[in-house]
Design an enzyme around this catalytic site. Sequence first.
Site, short mmCIF file in Angstrom:
data_model
loop_
_atom_site.label_atom_id
_atom_site.label_comp_id
_atom_site.label_asym_id
_atom_site.label_seq_id
_atom_site.Cartn_x
_atom_site.Cartn_y
_atom_site.Cartn_z
CB SER A 102 9.32 83.07 14.90
OG SER A 102 8.02 82.60 14.77
CG ASP A 241 5.91 79.79 16.74
OD1 ASP A 241 5.23 80.05 17.76
OD2 ASP A 241 6.27 80.66 15.94
CG ASP A 245 4.23 84.40 16.88
OD1 ASP A 245 4.60 83.24 16.59
OD2 ASP A 245 4.65 85.42 16.30
#
Length: 445
Positions: A102, A241, A245
């Site tokens: 992430s 990012d 998401d």
Amino acid sequence: MTRKYFGTDGIRGRANTGVMTAGFMVNLASAVGTYFNANAETRRVVIGKDTRRSCYMLENALTAGFTATGMDVFALGPLPTPAVGLLTHSMRADLGVMISASHNPFHDNGIKFFGPEGYKLSDHIEREIEVLLDSGAFNIDPDYIGRVARLNDSVARYVEYAKTTVPGRIRLNGLKVVLDCANGAAYKAAPEVLWELGAEVITLGVSPNGYNINRDCGSTQPQAAARMVRETGADVAICLDGDADRIIMLDETGAIIDGDQIMALLATRWAQAGRLRKNTLVATAMSNLGLETYLAGQGITLKRTDIGDRYVVQEMRDHGYNLGGEQSGHIVMTDHATTGDGLVAGLQVLAMLKESGDKASRLTRVFEPVPQILENVRYTPGQAPLDSAAVQAAIADGRARLGDSGRLLIRKSGTESLIRVMGEAHDETLLREIVTRICDVIRDA
């Protein structure tokens, strides 16, 4: 029951150490493949990834483990996390896998799993997988080893779907948009979507090299995008990012529009249009008190969950809500996606900008936030600073000083070796003093 390997968002760690090694990934995929093979008909898994150098290693190791248990693997290549959820369901796969850490730096990586409907796995399933993993999963007869194929149109599939989510099929002609893809998973898809919808797109973070994901760019470091907005006279910026998401937006002055403001805007407009199911927004304990106060004034209920977008999604699924998210920028719209989708959330806001003709600074400043301070204190893995008597005493003292005029939330991160200290109060001077004191005591511990 505490999970051994899974955290708040899958499994995560430093690449090529601990659980993020090729050997562990083979065993993990073997355990997961064994679990999903028990009742599967199609026995297929799709694997997406972001742009970290270590994704190649982990993808190949997972592929070996899955095929060893009889699952056919479809490699999607670099693709946003929400696209993996989408394709898991649309391709009738039994399982979806996203390789990504992430918003973390390149040296970290992680694994997220999606079930057949495209939603992240429940805590219960993750615990059952851990039991299999520790007991040793079994390979199958050579006649039934799985196959591997690469899906070459995965990005195109997601691009076409994302465009269909724009309300009223509004075109974005006339909007100048700075788009920061964090040198991550959306570096191909996101610019294509905005350009095909008619926007003038100024791109940042679209040249991944395996090491620069989230480095000085993206939703956690939007300073470069803010400078670009001011230099080019852009109307708005979208900052994603590493796995796309989550989203942070910037108005025409370069000021940040966080997830709380985006959720407030969407909830208000959806409620007015009769689209907000049960007139309820789902958010976490991190969302600002100002959001809760504003929504109450609009007759909209705010439901809070534990921190982590998977808990937001679970609450939404359990009770039939269709809008939720996190202050950090996970915006979940179950009418469109099974998890947070930064690009699709951004499209909803762009459509409102286009339709209203208003400036982003006016449209997206929906409520006045209560002063909030968030500090992160890094600790060495294996330590437990929150168990310290001195830390507990500092926290208790801080809460006593705030009384009913504010709140403190202190927790371990589920994805990094960090203690997150968050406080809210109308008296910002007092709040900063309390948060600083708690952080200092945690560092000493």
